[in-house]
Design a protein around this motif. Structure first.
Motif, mmCIF file in Angstrom:
data_model
loop_
_atom_site.group_PDB
_atom_site.id
_atom_site.type_symbol
_atom_site.label_atom_id
_atom_site.label_comp_id
_atom_site.label_asym_id
_atom_site.label_seq_id
_atom_site.Cartn_x
_atom_site.Cartn_y
_atom_site.Cartn_z
ATOM 1 N N THR B 34 40.307 52.567 72.265
ATOM 2 C CA THR B 34 39.062 52.234 71.583
ATOM 3 C C THR B 34 39.008 52.840 70.187
ATOM 4 O OG1 THR B 34 37.902 52.060 73.687
ATOM 5 C CG2 THR B 34 36.541 52.443 71.739
ATOM 6 N N SER B 35 39.441 54.096 70.061
ATOM 7 C CA SER B 35 39.438 54.740 68.749
ATOM 8 C C SER B 35 40.279 53.940 67.764
ATOM 9 C CB SER B 35 40.001 56.163 68.845
ATOM 10 O OG SER B 35 39.234 56.929 69.726
ATOM 11 N N ALA B 36 41.480 53.557 68.214
ATOM 12 C CA ALA B 36 42.390 52.811 67.351
ATOM 13 C C ALA B 36 41.798 51.449 66.989
ATOM 14 C CB ALA B 36 43.737 52.621 68.056
ATOM 15 N N ALA B 37 41.236 50.775 67.977
ATOM 16 C CA ALA B 37 40.684 49.440 67.742
ATOM 17 C C ALA B 37 39.459 49.488 66.840
ATOM 18 C CB ALA B 37 40.333 48.784 69.078
ATOM 19 N N LEU B 38 38.577 50.433 67.111
ATOM 20 C CA LEU B 38 37.354 50.547 66.318
ATOM 21 C C LEU B 38 37.677 50.914 64.864
ATOM 22 C CD1 LEU B 38 34.138 50.704 66.429
ATOM 23 C CD2 LEU B 38 34.466 53.165 66.606
ATOM 24 N N ALA B 39 38.579 51.897 64.697
ATOM 25 C CA ALA B 39 38.932 52.335 63.345
ATOM 26 C C ALA B 39 39.566 51.181 62.561
ATOM 27 C CB ALA B 39 39.879 53.527 63.411
ATOM 28 N N MET B 40 40.485 50.476 63.211
ATOM 29 C CA MET B 40 41.139 49.344 62.544
ATOM 30 C C MET B 40 40.117 48.252 62.233
ATOM 31 S SD MET B 40 43.783 47.866 61.263
ATOM 32 C CE MET B 40 45.360 48.564 61.766
ATOM 33 N N GLY B 41 39.235 48.004 63.176
ATOM 34 C CA GLY B 41 38.209 46.975 62.989
ATOM 35 C C GLY B 41 37.284 47.301 61.823
ATOM 36 N N LEU B 42 36.860 48.548 61.741
ATOM 37 C CA LEU B 42 35.973 48.966 60.647
ATOM 38 C C LEU B 42 36.694 48.853 59.305
ATOM 39 C CD1 LEU B 42 34.336 52.134 62.283
ATOM 40 C CD2 LEU B 42 33.133 50.029 61.651
ATOM 41 N N ALA B 43 37.964 49.286 59.292
ATOM 42 C CA ALA B 43 38.746 49.241 58.059
ATOM 43 C C ALA B 43 38.960 47.799 57.606
ATOM 44 C CB ALA B 43 40.085 49.944 58.268
ATOM 45 N N GLN B 44 39.205 46.931 58.574
ATOM 46 C CA GLN B 44 39.422 45.525 58.223
ATOM 47 C C GLN B 44 38.171 44.869 57.667
ATOM 48 O OE1 GLN B 44 41.288 43.529 61.583
ATOM 49 N NE2 GLN B 44 43.116 43.475 60.297
ATOM 50 N N ARG B 45 37.038 45.409 58.027
ATOM 51 C CA ARG B 45 35.787 44.885 57.495
ATOM 52 C C ARG B 45 35.453 45.531 56.143
ATOM 53 N NH1 ARG B 45 31.787 42.328 61.506
ATOM 54 N NH2 ARG B 45 30.391 42.972 59.847
#
Lengths: 89, 284
Positions: B34-45
Motif C-alpha cells: 500500500t505504501s508503494a502504491a499510494l506513494a507512486m499514485g500520489l507522485a503520478q498525480r
C-alpha cells in the motif's frame, strides 16, 4: 416462503457471521479498557487488601468499573460481602 | 467523504507536506504494498512525494519499489547525521516526483529516536507535498515512531478476525500516543483500507464483508483492494501495483489515491464479477 428458501435461510450462512459477532464483543471490551487510567488494577488490589483485613472476601469480590462521560469520570466500586456471619474475622 | 477534502491544506497552498502513516498492527496485510502504491499514485498525480521505510532491520520497501540495488545511505544514516537527505533519497526511475528513503538493514529499531525522526520529517516537509510512512508490524518502537508525527493514517486491514482486532488496537494508539494527541491538536484523520478482499467468499458468507468491518471499526472507508494475483506479480518485479492499470488491484489503488486527494470515486470490485460463458472460456 418455499421449502427450498426455508432450508436456505435456516442454515448458518458461513463463518463470517461468527467472526463478526466475536469481533464486536471483543472490540467493545478492548475499547472499554482503553481509556482507563493505568493505576486501576493496583487500586483494585489495594482496596481488596484493606477489605480483607476486616472481612474474608475472595479475589473476585471487588469489581472496579470506570466510565467516562462528557465532563467527568465515574469510578464505581462494587464489593460483595459474604452473607454469613462466619465469614467475619 | 467530502468534508475533509475541501479543507485539505495541500490543495489550497503548498506549504508543509502532509504526513501519512500506513499502519495495521498485524503483519502481512499489505502495508508495504500500500505504501508503494499510494506513494507512486500520489507522485503520478503530480505531487512531490517521499516514501519512508520505518521497518529498521527488516527493510523491504526498497524491494517492492524496485530500487534495492541503488541503496547507499539509509534513514538511520540521516538520523545519525552520517549522510544528508540528498545522499540517502533514491529518486524513482519511473516518476520524477517520487523519492524513496530506505530503512537500515543492519541497525536496531532503537536507532529511530523521536527527535531524529522529527528532524528528518521537518526537513522533508519543506520540499514535498506528501510524506508516506511505511510502518513496521506490531506496536513496538518502530511502529509508534512511524505514526507519531502523522497527520493522516491509513489503517490497512484484511477481512479477518486478528487483523480487524489489531487495527482497532492501532486506532487506540493513534488517538493517544501521537504528536497530535499529545499536543491536543486536531486528531489524526483515520481511514480504513480493506485489502485482500474476496467478494466471492463474502457472498458465500465465508469472509467478513466491507460493511461488517466498517461497522466494527467505524472508520471512513478509503478503498477496497481485491485479492489479486497482480500484487505478487508486481512485487516479484519491483513495480508498485498501482502501475498495473490492467489489474483490479492496480485500479483499486488508483481509486484510493483519487479518494485520498478528495475525488468522489465509487468503490469497485465489491461484487463477484458475473462472467459470461465466452468470457469464462477465453479469460479463464
Amino acid at each position: 416462503m418455499g421449502l427450498l428458501d426455508y432450508f436456505r435461510s435456516s442454515r448458518p450462512k458461513g463463518s463470517a457471521n461468527v467472526a463478526k459477532e466475536r469481533l464486536q464483543i471483543l472490540v467493545a471490551h478492548d475499547r472499554t479498557q482503553r481509556g482507563r487510567p493505568s493505576y486501576l488494577p493496583k487500586l483494585q488490589q489495594e482496596i481488596l487488601e484493606v477489605i480483607r483485613k476486616y472481612v474474608e472476601v475472595d479475589m473476585n469480590a471487588v469489581s472496579v468499573k470506570y466510565e467516562q462521560e462528557d465532563s467527568h469520570e465515574v469510578l464505581e466500586l462494587n464489593i460483595v460481602l459474604p452473607d454469613t456471619a462466619e465469614g467475619r474475622i | 467523504m467530502q468534508g475533509w477534502a475541501t479543507d485539505h491544506p495541500i490543495l489550497e497552498a503548498a506549504t508543509l507536506a502532509r504526513i501519512i502513516v500506513i499502519t495495521s498492527g498485524k503483519g502481512g496485510v499489505g502495508k508495504t504494498t500500500t505504501s508503494a502504491a499510494l506513494a507512486m499514485g500520489l507522485a503520478q498525480r503530480g505531487h512531490r512525494t517521499v516514501v519512508i521505510d520505518f521497518d529498521v532491520g527488516l527493510r523491504n520497501l526498497d524491494l517492492i519499489m524496485g530500487c534495492e540495488r541503488r541503496v547507499v545511505y539509509d534513514f538511520v544514516n540521516v538520523i545519525n547525521q552520517e549522510a544528508n537527505l540528498n545522499q540517502a533519497l533514491i529518486r524513482d526511475k519511473r516518476c520524477d516526483n517520487l523519492y524513496v528513503l530506505p530503512a537500515s538493514q543492519t541497525r536496531d529499531k532503537d536507532a529511530l529516536t523521536k527527535e531524529g525522526v522529527g528532524r528528518v520529517l521537518e526537513e522533508l516537509a519543506h520540499g514535498y507535498d506528501f510524506i508516506v510512512c511505511d510502518s513496521p508490524a506490531g506496536i513496538e518502537h518502530g511502529a509508534t515512531m512511524a505514526m507519531y508525527y502523522a497527520d493522516d493514517a491509513i489503517v490497512v486491514t484484511n477481512p479477518e478476525v486478528s487483523s480487524v482486532r489489531d487495527s482497532d488496537r492501532m486506532l487506540g494508539i493513534l488517538s493517544s500516543k501521537s504528536r497530535r494527541a499529545e499536543s491536543n491538536e486536531e486528531p489524526i484523520r483515520e481511514f480504513l483500507l480493506l485489502t485482500r478482499y474476496d467478494p466471492a467468499r463474502v457472498e458465500k458468507g465465508e469472509m467478513l464483508s466491507v460493511d461488517d468491518v466498517q461497522e466494527i471499526l467505524s472508520l471512513t472507508l478509503i478503498g477496497v483492494i481485491p485479492e489479486s494475483k497482480s500484487v505478487l506479480t508486481a512485487s516479484n518485479s519491483g513495480v508498485p501495483v498501482v502501475l498495473d492499470r490492467e489489474s483490479d488491484a492496480g485500479k483499486a489503488y488508483a481509486d484510493t489515491v483519487a479518494r485520498y486527494l478528495g475525488d468522489e470515486v465509487p468503490h469497485r470490485f465489491l461484487q463477484v464479477e458475473k462472467k459470461g460463458f465466452l468470457k469464462r472460456f477465453f479469460r479463464g
